[in-house]
Design a protein around this motif. Structure first.
Motif, PDB file in Angstrom:
ATOM      1  N   SER A  87       0.866  -1.168   0.000  1.00 14.91           N
ATOM      2  CA  SER A  87       0.000   0.000   0.000  1.00 14.91           C
ATOM      3  C   SER A  87       0.902   1.217   0.000  1.00 14.91           C
ATOM      4  N   ARG A  88       0.305   2.386  -0.174  1.00 13.30           N
ATOM      5  CA  ARG A  88       1.101   3.604  -0.109  1.00 13.30           C
ATOM      6  C   ARG A  88       1.791   3.729   1.240  1.00 13.30           C
ATOM      7  N   ALA A  89       1.104   3.347   2.291  1.00 13.71           N
ATOM      8  CA  ALA A  89       1.678   3.467   3.636  1.00 13.71           C
ATOM      9  C   ALA A  89       2.879   2.554   3.826  1.00 13.71           C
ATOM     10  N   THR A  90       2.832   1.339   3.258  1.00 14.15           N
ATOM     11  CA  THR A  90       3.942   0.410   3.450  1.00 14.15           C
ATOM     12  C   THR A  90       5.114   0.706   2.529  1.00 14.15           C
ATOM     13  N   LEU A  91       4.872   1.372   1.396  1.00 16.33           N
ATOM     14  CA  LEU A  91       5.921   1.579   0.403  1.00 16.33           C
ATOM     15  C   LEU A  91       6.595   2.941   0.479  1.00 16.33           C
ATOM     16  N   ASP A  92       5.911   3.952   0.977  1.00 10.89           N
ATOM     17  CA  ASP A  92       6.410   5.315   0.840  1.00 10.89           C
ATOM     18  C   ASP A  92       7.753   5.560   1.514  1.00 10.89           C
ATOM     19  N   SER A  93       8.105   4.794   2.533  1.00  8.31           N
ATOM     20  CA  SER A  93       9.385   5.023   3.219  1.00  8.31           C
ATOM     21  C   SER A  93      10.561   4.400   2.486  1.00  8.31           C
ATOM     22  N   ALA A  94      10.285   3.535   1.502  1.00  8.45           N
ATOM     23  CA  ALA A  94      11.347   2.772   0.847  1.00  8.45           C
ATOM     24  C   ALA A  94      11.804   3.419  -0.443  1.00  8.45           C
ATOM     25  N   ARG A  95      13.048   3.155  -0.813  1.00 13.24           N
ATOM     26  CA  ARG A  95      13.575   3.573  -2.108  1.00 13.24           C
ATOM     27  C   ARG A  95      13.469   2.443  -3.123  1.00 13.24           C
ATOM     28  N   VAL A  96      13.647   1.192  -2.648  1.00 11.84           N
ATOM     29  CA  VAL A  96      13.581   0.029  -3.537  1.00 11.84           C
ATOM     30  C   VAL A  96      12.714  -1.041  -2.876  1.00 11.84           C
ATOM     31  N   LEU A  97      11.816  -1.621  -3.654  1.00  9.35           N
ATOM     32  CA  LEU A  97      11.057  -2.795  -3.243  1.00  9.35           C
ATOM     33  C   LEU A  97      11.594  -3.996  -4.004  1.00  9.35           C
ATOM     34  N   PHE A 119      -0.694 -11.341  -5.614  1.00 11.21           N
ATOM     35  CA  PHE A 119      -1.017  -9.987  -5.170  1.00 11.21           C
ATOM     36  C   PHE A 119      -2.459  -9.635  -5.523  1.00 11.21           C
ATOM     37  N   THR A 120      -3.103  -8.877  -4.662  1.00  8.54           N
ATOM     38  CA  THR A 120      -4.435  -8.376  -4.971  1.00  8.54           C
ATOM     39  C   THR A 120      -4.341  -7.250  -5.998  1.00  8.54           C
ATOM     40  N   ASP A 121      -5.472  -6.936  -6.620  1.00  5.38           N
ATOM     41  CA  ASP A 121      -5.483  -5.824  -7.573  1.00  5.38           C
ATOM     42  C   ASP A 121      -5.104  -4.514  -6.897  1.00  5.38           C
ATOM     43  N   ALA A 122      -5.528  -4.339  -5.648  1.00  7.45           N
ATOM     44  CA  ALA A 122      -5.188  -3.108  -4.930  1.00  7.45           C
ATOM     45  C   ALA A 122      -3.688  -3.015  -4.670  1.00  7.45           C
ATOM     46  N   GLU A 123      -3.060  -4.138  -4.346  1.00  8.69           N
ATOM     47  CA  GLU A 123      -1.611  -4.137  -4.141  1.00  8.69           C
ATOM     48  C   GLU A 123      -0.871  -3.820  -5.436  1.00  8.69           C
ATOM     49  N   ALA A 126      -1.085  -0.202  -6.122  1.00 10.17           N
ATOM     50  CA  ALA A 126      -0.234   0.556  -5.199  1.00 10.17           C
ATOM     51  C   ALA A 126       1.222   0.527  -5.637  1.00 10.17           C
ATOM     52  N   VAL A 127       1.709  -0.637  -6.052  1.00  7.11           N
ATOM     53  CA  VAL A 127       3.101  -0.738  -6.524  1.00  7.11           C
ATOM     54  C   VAL A 127       3.295   0.065  -7.802  1.00  7.11           C
ATOM     55  N   ARG A 128       2.351  -0.061  -8.733  1.00  6.77           N
ATOM     56  CA  ARG A 128       2.447   0.679  -9.992  1.00  6.77           C
ATOM     57  C   ARG A 128       2.550   2.177  -9.742  1.00  6.77           C
ATOM     58  N   GLU A 129       1.683   2.713  -8.920  1.00  9.47           N
ATOM     59  CA  GLU A 129       1.680   4.158  -8.692  1.00  9.47           C
ATOM     60  C   GLU A 129       2.889   4.608  -7.867  1.00  9.47           C
ATOM     61  N   ALA A 149       2.590 -16.508 -10.581  1.00 12.25           N
ATOM     62  CA  ALA A 149       2.177 -15.745  -9.407  1.00 12.25           C
ATOM     63  C   ALA A 149       2.461 -14.255  -9.546  1.00 12.25           C
ATOM     64  N   ALA A 150       3.488 -13.914 -10.328  1.00 15.66           N
ATOM     65  CA  ALA A 150       3.878 -12.505 -10.501  1.00 15.66           C
ATOM     66  C   ALA A 150       3.419 -11.924 -11.832  1.00 15.66           C
ATOM     67  N   GLU A 151       2.699 -12.704 -12.625  1.00 15.06           N
ATOM     68  CA  GLU A 151       2.340 -12.301 -13.985  1.00 15.06           C
ATOM     69  C   GLU A 151       1.553 -10.989 -14.033  1.00 15.06           C
ATOM     70  N   LYS A 152       0.532 -10.852 -13.201  1.00 13.25           N
ATOM     71  CA  LYS A 152      -0.307  -9.650 -13.256  1.00 13.25           C
ATOM     72  C   LYS A 152       0.478  -8.405 -12.861  1.00 13.25           C
ATOM     73  N   LEU A 153       1.359  -8.519 -11.897  1.00  9.63           N
ATOM     74  CA  LEU A 153       2.178  -7.377 -11.509  1.00  9.63           C
ATOM     75  C   LEU A 153       3.136  -7.008 -12.624  1.00  9.63           C
ATOM     76  N   ALA A 154       3.773  -7.993 -13.251  1.00 14.77           N
ATOM     77  CA  ALA A 154       4.700  -7.719 -14.351  1.00 14.77           C
ATOM     78  C   ALA A 154       4.009  -7.040 -15.519  1.00 14.77           C
ATOM     79  N   MET A 155       2.769  -7.437 -15.806  1.00 12.37           N
ATOM     80  CA  MET A 155       2.046  -6.867 -16.939  1.00 12.37           C
ATOM     81  C   MET A 155       1.795  -5.370 -16.768  1.00 12.37           C
ATOM     82  N   GLU A 156       1.718  -4.897 -15.545  1.00 13.03           N
ATOM     83  CA  GLU A 156       1.529  -3.465 -15.324  1.00 13.03           C
ATOM     84  C   GLU A 156       2.690  -2.661 -15.905  1.00 13.03           C
ATOM     85  N   PHE A 157       3.834  -3.303 -16.086  1.00 15.76           N
ATOM     86  CA  PHE A 157       5.019  -2.638 -16.626  1.00 15.76           C
ATOM     87  C   PHE A 157       5.358  -3.129 -18.030  1.00 15.76           C
TER      88      PHE A 157
END
Length: 309
Positions: A87-97, A119-123, A126-129, A149-157
């Motif tokens: 989520s934005r809250a979990t990611l905003d402090s990081a430089r790299v995920l 990953f859920t669609d909301a997750e 959140a990573v994309r944005e 398992a990572a296909e949908k996340l990869a497709m966003e990019f």
């Protein structure tokens, strides 16, 4: 192109995984400690890296990616586990995920099709944005079932994962070496590093999957002539009737810019680890005799993600 269209362009793909007994034989090589001549940052002063542990990850901070974590820490990075949904809250402090071999819960100890998203669609949104706004993502997804398992996340990019097993021209799975000299490692700052001492001329991977770029980006690791993507229904179970596609020119590594952020995709996970596997405790990863420059490759790609070059 729609997600369905992207899948059809790659042909139907399948997902796999090792049974628990085999996985237990892969453990971190805690003796591995390569030299770093010129750390990028002073100790504990570098960018924050989150290593995902919230999605049944095969590689974790204190587990099989411990040598990778220790390497980054000696380069000055700060590495912490992420144990919460993205989520934005979990990611905003990081430089790299860093996400390495995530799975949906249904595939924990069940490495056969189907392989739904970890990953859920909301997750995913959140990573994309977060990346669009300037974050950096290292997404590592190995052979089936991890690619699925990572296909949908990869497709966003704009990346289409092939949820199978990469094999050489003799249909052998195992270590594959890539070199600048034959252009299987194309020209990119990741291989140049900051100086001649950080130049990378070869990288070794250990089976993995294969993928394609559809929306731009730069290849990092290119599969050669005669390679094949095997597409079994159950991980590591192959026969003469196992579906397969030609993998010539498909990728096991790529780098891309996305909005204000950067992304590295890797189709094989052990290349960034240092493990011992099986009863013979065979080296697999950065500690393998043929992978002498993998550690420098790991440092270089992380430094590229945080824009040191």
């Amino acid at each position: 192109m729609t997600a369905l269209g992207l899948r059809r362009a790659l042909l139907p793909l399948v997902l796999f995984a090792l049974p628990r007994a085999t996985r237990a034989q892969q453990v971190a090589d805690t003796t591995y400690r390569p030299a770093i001549a010129a750390p990028a940052f002073a100790a504990r002063s570098g960018p924050l890296v989150l290593l995902d542990e919230a999605h049944v990850n095969f590689h974790t901070v204190s587990g099989r990616y411990l040598p990778f974590v220790k390497l980054l820490e000696r380069d000055g990075f700060v590495v912490r586990p992420n144990r919460a949904p993205f989520s934005r809250a979990t990611l905003d402090s990081a430089r790299v995920l860093v996400v390495a071999n995530a799975l949906a819960k249904v595939n924990d100890n069940n490495w056969r099709l189907p392989n739904p998203s970890a990953f859920t669609d909301a997750e995913i949104a959140a990573v994309r944005e977060w990346v669009r706004g300037g974050g950096s993502l290292l997404l590592v997804a190995d052979h089936m079932p991890f690619g699925g398992a990572a296909e949908k996340l990869a497709m966003e990019f704009g990346v289409v994962f092939g949820n199978g097993f990469a094999a050489d021209s003799a249909l052998n799975t195992g270590a594959m070496r890539f070199r600048r000299s034959d252009n299987s490692l194309p020209a990119h700052p990741v291989f140049r590093g900051r100086s001649a001492a950080e130049r990378v001329d070869s990288v070794t991977t250990f089976t993995g999957q294969a993928f394609r770029l559809t929306l731009g980006g730069e290849p990092l690791i290119v599969l050669g002539k005669g390679t094949t993507l095997l597409l079994p229904v159950v991980a590591w179970q192959f026969s003469d009737s196992t579906p397969r596609i030609r993998a010539d020119g498909m990728l096991q590594g790529a780098a891309l810019e996305f909005g204000n952020g950067r992304v590295v995709m890797l189709g094989e996970a052990a290349m960034l680890s240092a493990q011992v596997a099986g009863p013979q405790r065979s080296p697999m990863g950065m500690n393998h005799p043929a992978a002498g420059q993998n550690a420098q490759f790991a440092l270089n790609l992380m430094r590229w993600l945080v824009r040191l070059y």
